[in-house]
Motif scaffolding. Structure first.
Motif, PDB file in Angstrom:
ATOM      1  N   PHE A   1       0.849  -1.198   0.000  1.00 33.89           N
ATOM      2  CA  PHE A   1       0.000   0.000   0.000  1.00 33.89           C
ATOM      3  C   PHE A   1       0.883   1.247   0.000  1.00 33.89           C
ATOM      4  CE2 PHE A   1      -2.328  -3.411   2.224  1.00 33.89           C
ATOM      5  CZ  PHE A   1      -3.377  -3.556   1.331  1.00 33.89           C
TER       6      PHE A   1
ATOM      7  N   HIS B   1     -13.995  -6.386  -4.026  1.00 35.35           N
ATOM      8  CA  HIS B   1     -12.758  -6.950  -4.559  1.00 35.35           C
ATOM      9  C   HIS B   1     -12.840  -7.414  -6.008  1.00 35.35           C
ATOM     10  CE1 HIS B   1     -11.228  -6.563  -0.558  1.00 35.35           C
ATOM     11  NE2 HIS B   1     -12.149  -7.362  -0.066  1.00 35.35           N
TER      12      HIS B   1
ATOM     13  N   ASN C   1      -9.667  -2.262  -5.780  1.00 37.68           N
ATOM     14  CA  ASN C   1      -8.564  -1.303  -5.811  1.00 37.68           C
ATOM     15  C   ASN C   1      -7.781  -1.472  -7.107  1.00 37.68           C
ATOM     16  OD1 ASN C   1      -5.577  -0.625  -5.317  1.00 37.68           O
ATOM     17  ND2 ASN C   1      -6.588   0.356  -3.595  1.00 37.68           N
TER      18      ASN C   1
ATOM     19  N   SER D   1      -2.378  -4.502  -4.117  1.00 35.51           N
ATOM     20  CA  SER D   1      -3.197  -4.121  -2.967  1.00 35.51           C
ATOM     21  C   SER D   1      -4.519  -4.865  -2.941  1.00 35.51           C
ATOM     22  CB  SER D   1      -3.421  -2.609  -2.957  1.00 35.51           C
ATOM     23  OG  SER D   1      -3.989  -2.166  -4.173  1.00 35.51           O
ATOM     24  N   ASN D   2      -5.198  -4.980  -4.072  1.00 38.63           N
ATOM     25  CA  ASN D   2      -6.472  -5.707  -4.075  1.00 38.63           C
ATOM     26  C   ASN D   2      -6.262  -7.189  -3.798  1.00 38.63           C
ATOM     27  OD1 ASN D   2      -9.429  -5.878  -4.595  1.00 38.63           O
ATOM     28  ND2 ASN D   2      -8.720  -7.226  -6.227  1.00 38.63           N
TER      29      ASN D   2
ATOM     30  N   LEU E   1      -5.881  -7.415  -0.023  1.00 38.27           N
ATOM     31  CA  LEU E   1      -7.139  -7.182   0.681  1.00 38.27           C
ATOM     32  C   LEU E   1      -8.104  -8.348   0.507  1.00 38.27           C
ATOM     33  CD1 LEU E   1      -7.602  -3.422  -0.281  1.00 38.27           C
ATOM     34  CD2 LEU E   1      -7.062  -4.309   1.995  1.00 38.27           C
TER      35      LEU E   1
ATOM     36  N   PHE F   1      -9.581 -10.905   3.469  1.00 32.88           N
ATOM     37  CA  PHE F   1     -11.007 -11.138   3.692  1.00 32.88           C
ATOM     38  C   PHE F   1     -11.313 -12.635   3.763  1.00 32.88           C
ATOM     39  CE2 PHE F   1     -15.271 -11.886   1.928  1.00 32.88           C
ATOM     40  CZ  PHE F   1     -16.035 -11.204   2.861  1.00 32.88           C
TER      41      PHE F   1
ATOM     42  N   TYR G   1      -6.431  -4.372   6.957  1.00 33.03           N
ATOM     43  CA  TYR G   1      -7.614  -4.229   6.093  1.00 33.03           C
ATOM     44  C   TYR G   1      -8.374  -2.948   6.434  1.00 33.03           C
ATOM     45  CZ  TYR G   1     -11.644  -5.963   3.382  1.00 33.03           C
ATOM     46  OH  TYR G   1     -12.645  -6.138   2.452  1.00 33.03           O
TER      47      TYR G   1
ATOM     48  N   TYR H   1      -6.338   0.400   5.748  1.00 35.03           N
ATOM     49  CA  TYR H   1      -6.307   0.826   4.351  1.00 35.03           C
ATOM     50  C   TYR H   1      -7.569   1.600   3.986  1.00 35.03           C
ATOM     51  CZ  TYR H   1      -6.945   0.786  -0.641  1.00 35.03           C
ATOM     52  OH  TYR H   1      -7.213   1.186  -1.922  1.00 35.03           O
ATOM     53  N   TYR H   2      -8.725   1.033   4.312  1.00 33.74           N
ATOM     54  CA  TYR H   2      -9.972   1.672   3.898  1.00 33.74           C
ATOM     55  C   TYR H   2     -10.227   2.971   4.649  1.00 33.74           C
ATOM     56  CZ  TYR H   2     -11.231  -2.207   0.903  1.00 33.74           C
ATOM     57  OH  TYR H   2     -11.249  -3.132  -0.113  1.00 33.74           O
TER      58      TYR H   2
END
Length: 533
Positions: free
Chosen positions: A119, A336, A341, A346-347, A350, A354, A384, A387-388
């Motif tokens: 990130f 996702h 992202n 990064s995606n 993430l 999850f 997680y 980041y958001y």
């Protein structure tokens, strides 16, 4: 914030790293004063003596390097690393707790490195700093236990999977599964992520071939674990420790109860409720890459899942499972896939986190369980959410740093000023109070020369009275310790440190006994009862 980053591209990264080092130095100074603390709970009766024994008898990864009572059927990488440390630096309390502290600081720095490279340094500093002040991390950081060691390999394996560095992934994922069986859940999650990626796009021969190749390589570290199990079966006659297998529980009601606790502990307890709600609010209000209507739908849906699953609604079990399963799929699709992202790495990180979260909490809910097992997912959850929240607040100048600072302050306030609410187990910094309380109790028993009297006590005091190496005894071990009150002991020791005490906590009465001494240290308290004759 973005304008500052363009003008001074290296300033933020340098500032973030040195800020983290400063926090780590404060943390180390804080922990130095308790490095000489006696062993406690599982480190006292399994891990620390097992490491000392391996250092004495020979270092090996083979199952028979330790007795069943020490290895408990687990892979032996953590024991091996600890034994090497003991060979180099000795087996004192200070040395072995320094071993744990070294791993803990290494984990925080590795977490920062991974998050910075996936990130950015802002998310890295926030995630690593919030992890550093988690009560479970503050406690576990000097425990001779494998959870942070496992988390270190997990974050490194996940990083190299995301970056596509196959050989480094294989190395760290192998270390992960040879530390503890729960590491296999991470690999299963990675395989599931790859399968979802396959079906989320048009399937052609090229994509199917690439999927099979990637999946086979992702699965490879499990072969080392299977080899260990095969050798264990050959040497010991079982694949998994029979006592642990007998404790697996697939009863639906018990599963719901345990999963509710796992959720509460991971997302709400120890101050994490502020983290969870700040994520929900910041995401719903300000995360611009996803349309506002969908953001609110996701936030409300997450709250509904918690309410429905934990029996606050009127749906049947199959309806609950259907609702949560469908919502999890919808959440994954929006977060996702459709509005993923833009960054490739990064995606991928993430989405993997999850999936790990869902599978790991389910695993903990059916497995033999103690609070510290949840540590593996807590830093990933922090990454997680960080980041958001950071992306949601990125248009508000330095607000992400303000948010991170406030959150750390709230957690630290809870540790130091609401310590009585934090428990006394090995997942709480308050465990030191329990150690000092039990050391005082045992000192009193020694002063009264009760070494040969029959004494009933729960787990931690029981083990401490029998084994001088745990650090509680100044003289000979006690020889008549029982764990059942019906065995008619002369004395009974009660503390609120043990969850398996034999009567209601706080009671001053016990049939056929009278209190001869009370003890208190912070949130910890205890009593010694003597039988009436």
């Amino acid at each position: 914030m973005d304008r500052i980053n363009k003008i001074f591209p290296g300033l933020r990264e340098s500032y973030s790293f040195f800020a983290l080092l400063f926090f780590c130095m404060i943390f180390i100074i804080f922990k130095i004063s308790i490095l000489n603390t006696p062993f406690f709970y599982d480190e006292a009766w399994v891990y620390a003596p097992a490491i000392r024994e391996m250092a004495k008898d020979g270092i090996s990864l083979l199952p028979n390097a330790l007795s069943d009572s020490y290895s408990r059927g687990h892979p032996l990488l953590f024991f091996t690393a600890g034994a090497i440390w003991v060979k180099l630096f000795g087996g004192s309390f200070i040395s072995m707790h320094s071993f744990a502290l070294t791993i803990a600081i290494g984990f925080v720095i590795a977490l920062f490195y991974v998050v910075k490279n996936i990130f950015d340094s802002t998310v890295a500093l926030i995630a690593a700093s919030i992890t550093l002040v988690q009560p479970i991390f503050v406690a576990q950081s000097i425990f001779v236990l494998p959870e942070i060691f496992l988390s270190l390999w997990t974050i490194l394996a996940l990083y190299h999977f995301v970056r596509g560095n196959r050989y480094w992934y294989f190395l760290f994922a192998t270390c992960m599964v040879l530390t503890k069986e729960s590491g296999t859940i991470v690999i299963v999650s990675i395989l599931l992520y790859q399968a979802i990626c396959l079906f989320a796009n048009k399937i052609i021969w090229k994509s199917l071939k690439l999927f099979l190749q990637d999946s086979m390589f992702a699965f490879l570290p499990i072969f080392s674990f299977l080899i260990f199990l095969g050798i264990q079966h050959y040497q010991r006659g079982y694949y998994f420790f029979p006592e642990h297998i007998s404790l697996l529980n697939f009863n639906w009601n018990d599963f719901q109860y345990r999963l509710q606790f796992c959720y509460n502990y991971t997302f709400e307890l120890q101050g994490r409720i502020f983290f969870t709600w700040s994520f929900l609010i910041a995401f719903a209000l300000f995360y611009k890459p996803i349309p506002k209507f969908i953001r609110f739908f996701i936030a409300i849906g997450l709250m509904m899942c918690v309410r429905i699953f934990f029996k606050h609604g009127i749906l049947s079990d199959w309806q609950v499972n259907l609702f949560i399963g469908l919502f999890a799929a919808v959440f994954y699709y929006f977060m996702h896939i459709k509005y993923a992202n833009e960054g490739k790495y990064s995606n991928k990180m993430l989405a993997s986190i999850f999936i790990i979260g869902i599978l790991y909490l389910i695993f903990c809910a059916v497995n033999v369980f103690t609070n510290r097992y949840l540590f593996l997912f807590i830093p990933l959850m922090i990454v997680y959410f960080s980041y958001y929240v950071k992306e949601s607040l990125r248009y508000f100048a330095f607000l992400p740093y303000v948010w991170g600072t406030l959150l750390m302050s709230v957690i630290l306030y809870g540790i130091f000023f609401h310590y009585k609410d934090n428990g006394l187990g090995d997942d709480s910094p308050n465990y030191v109070q329990g150690v000092k309380l039990e050391k005082n109790i045992i000192g009193y028993l020694e002063q009264q020369n009760l070494q040969k009297d029959t004494i009933d006590c729960a787990f931690t005091v029981n083990a401490a009275l029998k084994n001088k190496d745990m650090g509680y005894l100044s003289g000979a071990s006690f020889t008549h310790i029982v764990g059942k009150i019906y065995m008619k002991p002369k004395y009974v020791v009660y503390t609120n440190v043990d969850y398996d005490s034999l009567w209601e906590k706080g009671s001053d009465t016990l049939a056929h006994f009278h209190i001869i001494k009370k003890f208190e240290y912070g949130a910890a308290n205890g009593k010694i009862f003597e039988r009436n004759f």
